[in-house]
Design a protein around this motif. Structure first.
Motif, PDB file in Angstrom:
ATOM      1  N   MET A 209       0.759  -1.165  -0.024  1.00  0.00           N
ATOM      2  CA  MET A 209      -0.024   0.013   0.238  1.00  0.00           C
ATOM      3  C   MET A 209       0.778   1.318  -0.179  1.00  0.00           C
ATOM      4  N   ASN A 210       0.758   2.203  -1.120  1.00  0.00           N
ATOM      5  CA  ASN A 210       1.528   3.251  -1.363  1.00  0.00           C
ATOM      6  C   ASN A 210       0.953   4.364  -1.703  1.00  0.00           C
ATOM      7  N   TRP A 211       1.424   5.587  -1.451  1.00  0.00           N
ATOM      8  CA  TRP A 211       1.189   6.759  -2.133  1.00  0.00           C
ATOM      9  C   TRP A 211       2.052   7.036  -3.291  1.00  0.00           C
ATOM     10  N   GLN A 212       1.457   7.581  -4.496  1.00  0.00           N
ATOM     11  CA  GLN A 212       2.505   7.853  -5.625  1.00  0.00           C
ATOM     12  C   GLN A 212       1.861   9.502  -6.172  1.00  0.00           C
ATOM     13  N   TRP A 213       2.917  10.205  -6.575  1.00  0.00           N
ATOM     14  CA  TRP A 213       2.480  11.557  -7.124  1.00  0.00           C
ATOM     15  C   TRP A 213       2.690  11.631  -8.565  1.00  0.00           C
ATOM     16  N   HIS A 224       7.457   6.112  -4.623  1.00  0.00           N
ATOM     17  CA  HIS A 224       6.518   5.788  -3.965  1.00  0.00           C
ATOM     18  C   HIS A 224       6.762   6.110  -2.352  1.00  0.00           C
ATOM     19  N   ILE A 225       5.467   6.428  -1.655  1.00  0.00           N
ATOM     20  CA  ILE A 225       5.649   6.597  -0.030  1.00  0.00           C
ATOM     21  C   ILE A 225       4.887   5.316   0.539  1.00  0.00           C
ATOM     22  N   SER A 226       5.365   4.851   1.675  1.00  0.00           N
ATOM     23  CA  SER A 226       4.538   3.828   2.163  1.00  0.00           C
ATOM     24  C   SER A 226       3.499   4.608   2.984  1.00  0.00           C
ATOM     25  N   MET A 227       2.206   3.681   2.879  1.00  0.00           N
ATOM     26  CA  MET A 227       1.068   4.502   3.490  1.00  0.00           C
ATOM     27  C   MET A 227       1.120   4.053   5.313  1.00  0.00           C
ATOM     28  N   GLN A 228       0.848   4.975   5.927  1.00  0.00           N
ATOM     29  CA  GLN A 228       0.802   4.924   7.514  1.00  0.00           C
ATOM     30  C   GLN A 228      -0.767   4.459   7.993  1.00  0.00           C
ATOM     31  N   LEU A 229      -0.961   3.279   8.259  1.00  0.00           N
ATOM     32  CA  LEU A 229      -2.398   2.907   8.408  1.00  0.00           C
ATOM     33  C   LEU A 229      -2.879   2.999   9.670  1.00  0.00           C
ATOM     34  N   THR A 230      -4.221   3.374  10.040  1.00  0.00           N
ATOM     35  CA  THR A 230      -4.830   3.378  11.238  1.00  0.00           C
ATOM     36  C   THR A 230      -5.975   2.370  11.112  1.00  0.00           C
ATOM     37  N   PRO A 231      -6.168   1.511  12.133  1.00  0.00           N
ATOM     38  CA  PRO A 231      -7.351   0.571  11.763  1.00  0.00           C
ATOM     39  C   PRO A 231      -8.528   1.193  12.136  1.00  0.00           C
ATOM     40  N   VAL A 232      -9.731   1.218  11.408  1.00  0.00           N
ATOM     41  CA  VAL A 232     -10.867   1.578  11.809  1.00  0.00           C
ATOM     42  C   VAL A 232     -11.707   0.244  11.757  1.00  0.00           C
ATOM     43  N   MET A 233     -13.119   0.356  12.409  1.00  0.00           N
ATOM     44  CA  MET A 233     -13.977  -0.770  12.495  1.00  0.00           C
ATOM     45  C   MET A 233     -14.807  -0.706  11.378  1.00  0.00           C
ATOM     46  N   PRO A 234     -15.160  -1.773  10.550  1.00  0.00           N
ATOM     47  CA  PRO A 234     -15.916  -1.751   9.339  1.00  0.00           C
ATOM     48  C   PRO A 234     -17.542  -1.495   9.821  1.00  0.00           C
ATOM     49  N   ALA A 247      -7.578   3.611   7.972  1.00  0.00           N
ATOM     50  CA  ALA A 247      -7.557   4.737   7.263  1.00  0.00           C
ATOM     51  C   ALA A 247      -6.113   5.092   7.101  1.00  0.00           C
ATOM     52  N   ALA A 248      -6.121   5.818   5.860  1.00  0.00           N
ATOM     53  CA  ALA A 248      -4.519   6.346   5.442  1.00  0.00           C
ATOM     54  C   ALA A 248      -4.495   7.792   5.154  1.00  0.00           C
ATOM     55  N   LYS A 249      -3.843   8.361   6.148  1.00  0.00           N
ATOM     56  CA  LYS A 249      -4.005   9.901   6.024  1.00  0.00           C
ATOM     57  C   LYS A 249      -3.028  10.363   4.823  1.00  0.00           C
ATOM     58  N   ARG A 250      -3.406  11.210   4.094  1.00  0.00           N
ATOM     59  CA  ARG A 250      -2.675  11.765   3.024  1.00  0.00           C
ATOM     60  C   ARG A 250      -1.375  12.412   3.465  1.00  0.00           C
ATOM     61  N   PRO A 251      -0.399  12.254   2.383  1.00  0.00           N
ATOM     62  CA  PRO A 251       0.910  12.841   2.571  1.00  0.00           C
ATOM     63  C   PRO A 251       0.695  14.302   3.080  1.00  0.00           C
ATOM     64  N   ALA A 252       1.682  15.121   4.069  1.00  0.00           N
ATOM     65  CA  ALA A 252       1.402  16.469   4.364  1.00  0.00           C
ATOM     66  C   ALA A 252       2.073  17.375   3.273  1.00  0.00           C
ATOM     67  N   ALA A 253       3.083  16.778   2.642  1.00  0.00           N
ATOM     68  CA  ALA A 253       3.835  17.688   1.765  1.00  0.00           C
ATOM     69  C   ALA A 253       3.604  17.384   0.372  1.00  0.00           C
ATOM     70  N   THR A 254       3.341  18.370  -0.497  1.00  0.00           N
ATOM     71  CA  THR A 254       2.932  17.980  -1.901  1.00  0.00           C
ATOM     72  C   THR A 254       4.151  18.450  -2.763  1.00  0.00           C
ATOM     73  N   PRO A 255       4.704  17.827  -3.777  1.00  0.00           N
ATOM     74  CA  PRO A 255       5.573  18.314  -4.815  1.00  0.00           C
ATOM     75  C   PRO A 255       5.240  19.538  -5.656  1.00  0.00           C
ATOM     76  N   SER A 256       5.914  20.401  -5.878  1.00  0.00           N
ATOM     77  CA  SER A 256       5.593  21.520  -6.473  1.00  0.00           C
ATOM     78  C   SER A 256       4.990  21.142  -7.930  1.00  0.00           C
ATOM     79  N   ASN A 257       5.467  20.278  -8.605  1.00  0.00           N
ATOM     80  CA  ASN A 257       4.852  20.056  -9.994  1.00  0.00           C
ATOM     81  C   ASN A 257       4.056  18.927 -10.071  1.00  0.00           C
ATOM     82  N   ALA A 258       3.249  18.462  -8.815  1.00  0.00           N
ATOM     83  CA  ALA A 258       2.508  17.384  -8.703  1.00  0.00           C
ATOM     84  C   ALA A 258       1.028  18.034  -8.988  1.00  0.00           C
ATOM     85  N   THR A 259       0.433  17.044 -10.062  1.00  0.00           N
ATOM     86  CA  THR A 259      -0.957  17.365 -10.372  1.00  0.00           C
ATOM     87  C   THR A 259      -2.042  16.449  -9.683  1.00  0.00           C
ATOM     88  N   TRP A 260      -1.429  15.033  -9.560  1.00  0.00           N
ATOM     89  CA  TRP A 260      -2.329  13.887  -9.086  1.00  0.00           C
ATOM     90  C   TRP A 260      -1.686  13.258  -8.052  1.00  0.00           C
TER      91      TRP A 260
END
Length: 293
Positions: A209-213, A224-234, A247-260
């Motif tokens: 499970m990763n993030w990709q810009w 890619h950036i590995s996701m930091q996961l927090t369990p939630v109840m279904p 729950a996978a919280k979005r990365p805090a920092a965004t590259p300047s040339n990122a669109t997605w």
């Protein structure tokens, strides 16, 4: 005999007294030879018979997937499935489910490394429809990838043929979109995605499970950036090994040339020397993300 194979066989044994052929323990179906080979601990033969059966018959995945799982569990996730075809490269075949806020699509990707000779790769589905082609005219150690056009529907489970310089290499492809592995949280202000990883396969690596810009042309930015996961109840039922959600919280920092920003969950197996990967990806435009910062 491991527990998976024992369970598989216990479900498929037929009472020889009531069966028309008293000397045969298995139903007379296209999968009979695979079951017989598994019961005799002939794993490679069971795999070859499964490939042959799927190439000659229309069989519901529900019936053949347990055989595939049993074979993978006994062959180090498929790495020990030897083939008469010698591969002149490291080859990965990826089946991708692409999702965003407004649309959904599918794609197939072939990637190569360590190519030792001129190489033409073609992937065909069970109807012999050409899905993606890779043409590498010279040997190279570099990583190269080739993508299909967007597909209108999910790739069907069944037998596919990877042509390697005109030599066919069969692949048994499973469904990978029956459940949703990653989605946007309904509470958009939480800045998170909900991840429900696929069930782990015996002898195979856990899901990744990763993030990709990506930039405007959808070229990947950085690693890619590995996701930091927090369990939630279904929501629907008590938590089990098969429906754990995170729950996978979005990365805090965004590259300047990122669109997605894409949340990616993937699972892979081997079929001999070929790596087969199943990927679900959910992408959000940066403009939408910044709205909730």
């Amino acid at each position: 005999m491991n527990k998976l194979v024992s369970l598989l066989l216990s479900c498929l044994f037929i009472n020889p007294i009531t069966h028309a052929k008293a000397d045969n323990w298995f139903a007379d179906t296209p999968l009979q030879s695979s079951y017989s080979a598994l019961s005799a601990d002939q794993t490679l033969l069971a795999w070859q018979e499964l490939q042959l059966s799927l190439s000659q018959n229309q069989i519901n995945e529900h019936y053949w997937q347990p055989i595939k799982d049993a074979v993978l569990s006994k062959t180090q996730c498929g790495k020990q499935l030897i083939s008469s075809v010698s591969l002149p490269a490291n080859i990965d075949v990826s089946f991708i489910n692409k999702n965003s806020v407004n649309n959904q699509g599918y794609q197939i990707k072939i990637s190569t490394e360590q190519v030792t000779q001129p190489l033409i790769l073609e992937l065909f589905d069970e109807n012999n429809t050409l899905l993606v082609t890779a043409n590498i005219p010279l040997p190279t150690e570099e990583y190269i990838e080739f993508e299909s056009n967007d597909l209108l529907s999910t790739p069907k489970a069944g037998i596919y043929q990877l042509s390697i310089n005109n030599v066919r290499y069969p692949l048994v492809i499973s469904s990978f979109t029956n459940t949703t592995w990653v989605r946007q949280s309904t509470d958009q202000t939480s800045k998170s995605f909900i991840v429900t990883p696929p069930e782990n396969k015996i002898a195979c690596a856990p899901a990744v499970m990763n993030w990709q810009w990506f930039d405007e042309q959808y070229n990947q930015i950085g690693k890619h950036i590995s996701m930091q996961l927090t369990p939630v109840m279904p929501i629907t039922s008590a938590a089990t090994d098969n429906n754990l959600q995170y729950a996978a919280k979005r990365p805090a920092a965004t590259p300047s040339n990122a669109t997605w920003l894409s949340a990616v969950v993937s699972q892979f197996e081997y079929q001999g020397e070929v790596k087969v990967e199943y990927i679900q990806r959910f992408s959000l435009p940066i403009s939408r993300i910044e709205t909730y910062r």
